[in-house]
Design an enzyme around this catalytic site. Structure first.
Site, PDB file in Angstrom:
ATOM      1  N   GLU A  66      -4.013 118.221  -4.753  1.00 53.02           N
ATOM      2  CA  GLU A  66      -3.127 119.078  -4.052  1.00 53.02           C
ATOM      3  C   GLU A  66      -3.156 118.881  -2.707  1.00 53.02           C
ATOM      4  O   GLU A  66      -2.181 119.071  -1.827  1.00 53.02           O
ATOM      5  CB  GLU A  66      -2.698 120.266  -4.733  1.00 53.02           C
ATOM      6  CG  GLU A  66      -2.202 120.372  -5.916  1.00 53.02           C
ATOM      7  CD  GLU A  66      -3.472 120.312  -7.142  1.00 53.02           C
ATOM      8  OE1 GLU A  66      -4.492 120.068  -6.945  1.00 53.02           O
ATOM      9  OE2 GLU A  66      -3.134 120.421  -8.194  1.00 53.02           O
ATOM     10  N   PHE A 128      -2.756 132.719 -17.591  1.00 53.00           N
ATOM     11  CA  PHE A 128      -3.528 131.363 -17.207  1.00 53.00           C
ATOM     12  C   PHE A 128      -2.867 131.023 -16.149  1.00 53.00           C
ATOM     13  O   PHE A 128      -1.850 130.597 -15.954  1.00 53.00           O
ATOM     14  CB  PHE A 128      -3.369 130.689 -18.354  1.00 53.00           C
ATOM     15  CG  PHE A 128      -3.910 129.282 -18.268  1.00 53.00           C
ATOM     16  CD1 PHE A 128      -5.492 129.004 -18.253  1.00 53.00           C
ATOM     17  CD2 PHE A 128      -3.286 128.176 -18.427  1.00 53.00           C
ATOM     18  CE1 PHE A 128      -5.984 127.848 -17.745  1.00 53.00           C
ATOM     19  CE2 PHE A 128      -3.834 126.956 -17.997  1.00 53.00           C
ATOM     20  CZ  PHE A 128      -5.335 126.667 -18.002  1.00 53.00           C
ATOM     21  N   GLN A 129      -3.791 130.204 -15.153  1.00 53.04           N
ATOM     22  CA  GLN A 129      -3.403 129.474 -13.950  1.00 53.04           C
ATOM     23  C   GLN A 129      -2.227 130.404 -13.188  1.00 53.04           C
ATOM     24  O   GLN A 129      -1.633 129.957 -12.480  1.00 53.04           O
ATOM     25  CB  GLN A 129      -2.589 128.135 -14.253  1.00 53.04           C
ATOM     26  CG  GLN A 129      -3.926 127.379 -14.642  1.00 53.04           C
ATOM     27  CD  GLN A 129      -3.259 125.707 -14.788  1.00 53.04           C
ATOM     28  OE1 GLN A 129      -2.146 125.513 -14.796  1.00 53.04           O
ATOM     29  NE2 GLN A 129      -4.211 124.906 -14.546  1.00 53.04           N
ATOM     30  N   LYS A 178       8.116 130.105 -13.915  1.00 53.08           N
ATOM     31  CA  LYS A 178       8.528 129.290 -15.103  1.00 53.08           C
ATOM     32  C   LYS A 178       9.876 129.372 -15.480  1.00 53.08           C
ATOM     33  O   LYS A 178      10.743 128.643 -15.834  1.00 53.08           O
ATOM     34  CB  LYS A 178       7.574 129.008 -16.028  1.00 53.08           C
ATOM     35  CG  LYS A 178       7.853 127.710 -16.969  1.00 53.08           C
ATOM     36  CD  LYS A 178       6.458 127.325 -17.710  1.00 53.08           C
ATOM     37  CE  LYS A 178       6.800 125.941 -18.264  1.00 53.08           C
ATOM     38  NZ  LYS A 178       5.753 125.738 -19.505  1.00 53.08           N
ATOM     39  N   MET A 499     -19.743 114.313  14.961  1.00 52.76           N
ATOM     40  CA  MET A 499     -19.586 115.292  15.977  1.00 52.76           C
ATOM     41  C   MET A 499     -20.554 116.577  15.705  1.00 52.76           C
ATOM     42  O   MET A 499     -20.884 116.954  16.844  1.00 52.76           O
ATOM     43  CB  MET A 499     -18.131 115.766  15.917  1.00 52.76           C
ATOM     44  CG  MET A 499     -17.802 116.712  17.225  1.00 52.76           C
ATOM     45  SD  MET A 499     -17.856 115.795  18.672  1.00 52.76           S
ATOM     46  CE  MET A 499     -16.063 115.133  18.896  1.00 52.76           C
TER      47      MET A 499
END
Lengths: 608, 172
Positions: A66, A128-129, A178, A499
């Protein structure tokens, strides 16, 4: 889907225009002109994926992480001037996107990120999630929304696009439970009337333009310092900038984010300024008497030590964001407005002002003197089997692509290679340079190049990378393969986080703590396993051939360029030092004192 | 120019009119904590008929540059309509309400009652062993009132924080 979507047009205009939330969402996206979504599916967004499956207007690019979806949307947005769109699921989908969101916030990139959420009745139940996405992303976005009522859905989507692209652009999150996606929702058109509370001013105040011109005409040592705001304002702003700089005859320098706003090949361009900017740009900033800042924000990478920053100048600052004015540096003439509109107003006022243009010949003579030291000079051995200098690799990449004449987009990861790309690649047009400036996100370059390639299928999209950064989003090689995106990954491989290694050498007594990359993958085999083409150059006589082969290859390429491990990026203004305390490279005889670079203080060590 | 580089710390009472949407207070508070600004007092309540808009009053402190930053940062929040700096825009009223409980007996309780009368506080609850006083005043005067009650059985304090408004016909 198409049936449902077209149905409202055939029904009586009085009939309520409703459909499932996911369909309403896609319809709003389509009305906003969205062509591509970068996303990754999951449980909470399945209704959206089902709606995507049943339509053809919007293309979905399946990323492999993502974070990369957001960077790809940034690359798409930065290279087109449009709003980039991201779709991720709830919980981990949203938290993985956070780095990309902050990156877009820091660099003012317009992105709309749709996140799934558990159904409204489960919010707050540790489902959940589930994650508190609006809570987590509040400081990571310009604005965010949680849609709790179906009737708000279409309005919120339109508003999100307006907020993302208006004023100082930025990322906007829409959190979508949802049940809102499944339930029936009414469609509302794009609003005609202005937003109720968010109306950023774009037209500059004429009296401020007048004061700015009076100051500019009185200058004997002027400088124009431009930033990403000019790029965000659009092509018109870059054209107006070019006209204004040429009209005034003033020297012009650019921040990392502003590269391409003014043509680099122009003799009035002094190169990038700041920590790894050119000697002439930084000394001109230090010594100027009037500074015009257009769309830059006096970032600490640019100013160095604030109380020593351009001590004798009177400053004009054009910015669309009033909070950028007087944030770090107090300015005499603030101009709040769009960079393009302000520049056009400046051109008109310059022409109409009765005073003659100032004579700045002696200032230019001084600048030409600074340019003569050639601060970006390096020595590349031509001996057979000789080791490749990273600067030379970037310079050759630039020269060969320039001679090829194809439309080229360059992205970078973060580190030494990024600075070398900024120093040695010259940009003539805006929107061709994609880099993570504010946040400094390693792993930005590959997905950003991918997003640019999606937007410009026939262009040459190159990610100048380091071997450490590239591993942070290497999984996107699979996305390149799936969509046959011929992105070229050009790795300057010095086996160090370059760096970090450089700072350890200059600031921490050469104690290279954890900056050496043990057990690197074989990038040629890695490319092969991702259905791309791997190439390697280990010495100077192989370099040009590899670059030519990479550019001629129709598939995605990873070119592993093995470069000098000990090379440092110069010039460098150490943290906490002033512009005139710059360290030049070994070509100019810079030596370390007590294991530390000159000009460094303990106060400077604290800074990053 | 000189005003903006002035390093003196001053107090500022800032009022803003915001859309009364979920999370708007979190945005304002997050802005202060995220950028390291001080909040000395904060009040928020809906101020129109439809409860569509709220007014947030913040008392903060900082240099002129910081106060200007705070106002600019507040003003660029999407649900913010207007931001006003009452301290800068002329005379203004700032009031807060305090409920102060004293628990004592005998002469001390009587003294507390007399002290409350001197400060113009009302008695809103009384038992044989306690009083609750209510005082609507400026922050300074409430501080003085509380200090006066400290030796007289002061047991509990609840203050609202500042509600503020510019004097005269001008509105935010």
């Amino acid at each position: 889907m198409t049936q449902t979507m077209t149905a409202p047009a055939t029904t009586a205009p009085t009939a309520p225009d409703t459909a499932a939330g996911a369909e309403i969402l896609l319809r709003a996206l389509k009305d906003q002109g969205v062509e591509v979504i970068f996303g990754y599916p999951g449980g909470a967004v399945l209704p959206i994926y089902d709606a995507i499956f049943q339509q053809n207007a919007i293309r979905h690019i399946l990323v492999r992480h993502e974070q990369a979806a957001v960077h790809a949307a940034e690359g798409y947005a930065r290279s087109t001037g449009k709003v980039g769109v991201v779709l991720v699921t709830s919980g981990p989908g949203a938290t993985n996107a956070v780095t990309g969101l902050v990156d877009a916030l820091m660099d003012s990139i317009p992105v709309v990120c749709l996140t799934g959420q558990v159904p409204t009745h489960l919010i707050g139940n540790d489902a959940f999630q589930e994650a508190d996405t609006t809570g987590i992303t509040r400081p990571a976005t310009k604005h965010n929304y949680l849609v709790k009522r179906s009737e708000d859905l279409a309005r919120v989507v339109h508003e999100a696009f307006y907020v993302a692209r208006s004023g100082r652009p930025g990322p906007v999150v829409i959190d979508l439970p949802k049940d809102i996606l499944i339930g029936q929702a009414p469609y509302t058109e794009k609003p005609e009337q202005p937003h109720r509370s968010y109306r950023p001013a774009t037209a500059p105040q004429p009296e401020q333009i007048g004061r700015a011109i009076a100051l500019l005409k009185s200058a004997t040592r002027p400088i124009i310092y431009v930033g990403g705001g000019v790029i965000n304002s659009g092509d018109r702003a870059a054209e107006a900038l070019t006209r204004f700089v040429r009209k005034t005859g003033f020297p012009c320098t650019s921040t990392l984010m502003g590269l391409g706003a003014f043509p680099s090949s122009d003799s009035q361009f002094l190169g990038m300024l700041g920590m790894h900017g050119t000697y002439e740009a930084n000394l001109a900033m230090h010594g100027c008497d009037v500074m015009l800042n257009v769309g830059a924000r006096f970032d600490d990478r640019v100013t160095g030590r604030l109380n020593a920053f351009s001590p004798d100048s009177r400053k004009i600052h054009i910015d669309i964001d009033p909070s950028s004015i007087n944030k770090n540096v107090a300015v005499e003439v603030p101009v709040i407005g769009d960079a393009g509109m302000a520049l056009e107003a400046l051109i008109e006022a310059w022409d109409n002002a009765p005073t003659r243009a100032p004579d700045i010949a002696s200032w230019w003579a001084q600048i030409r003197g600074w340019q003569a030291i050639d601060c970006l000079k390096f020595t590349q051995t031509k001996a057979k089997g000789g080791i490749i200098k990273p600067q030379h690799a970037v310079k050759r990449l630039y020269e060969i692509t320039r001679d090829l004449g194809r439309e080229t987009y360059i992205s970078t990861e973060v580190g030494q290679h990024q600075m070398w790309a900024a120093q040695y690649i010259r940009f003539e047009k805006p929107n061709r340079w994609l880099t993570s400036g504010g946040l400094g996100t390693m792993g930005y370059g590959l997905p950003a190049a991918m997003g640019a390639q999606v937007a410009h299928p026939d262009a040459l999209c190159i990610d100048v990378a380091g071997e450490a950064s590239i591993l942070m989003n290497i999984q996107e090689m699979a996305t390149l393969a799936q969509y046959r995106l011929p992105v070229k990954v050009f790795i300057l491989n010095n086996q160090y986080m370059g760096m970090v290694r450089q700072w350890q050498e200059l600031l921490h007594g050469s104690r290279y703590s954890e900056s050496y990359s043990e057990a690197l993958p074989d990038f040629v085999k890695l490319a092969d396993s991702f259905h791309a083409v791997g190439m390697r150059a280990t010495c100077i006589d192989e370099l040009d051939d590899v670059i030519h082969a990479m550019l001629a290859e129709p598939r995605a390429v990873i070119a592993d360029i093995c470069v000098d491990q000990k090379e440092n990026c110069f010039p460098m203004i150490p943290s906490g030092a002033a512009h005139n305390d710059m360290i030049l490279g070994p070509e100019h005889g810079t030596a370390l004192q007590d294991g530390r670079a000159a000009g460094l203080t303990d106060e400077g060590l604290v800074l990053v | 120019m000189n005003a903006i580089t002035d390093q003196t710390i001053r107090s500022a009472t800032i009022s803003c009119l915001v859309d009364n949407e979920a999370g708007v207070l979190a945005r304002v508070i997050g802005l202060f904590s995220g950028r390291g600004y001080n909040i000395d007092s904060l009040t928020v309540a809906p101020v129109d008929d439809g409860r569509g808009r709220s007014r947030i009053n913040v008392v903060t402190s900082g240099t002129a540059m910081v106060i200007e930053q705070i106002k600019a940062q507040l003003d660029r929040l999407v649900p913010v309509y207007r931001v006003g700096d009452l301290t800068m825009s002329g005379p203004h009223l700032a009031r807060e309400l305090a409920l102060v409980k004293v628990v004592a007996s005998g002469q001390t309780l009587v003294d507390a009652l007399l002290e409350a009368g001197r400060h113009g506080a009302r008695v809103v609850d009384a038992t044989v062993a306690s009083f609750i006083f209510e005082l609507s005043e400026s922050t300074d005067r409430i501080d003085i009132f509380i200090a006066a009650l400290r030796p007289l059985g002061l047991a509990e304090i609840s203050r609202t924080g500042v509600a503020a408004m510019a004097c005269g016909p001008d509105t935010i």
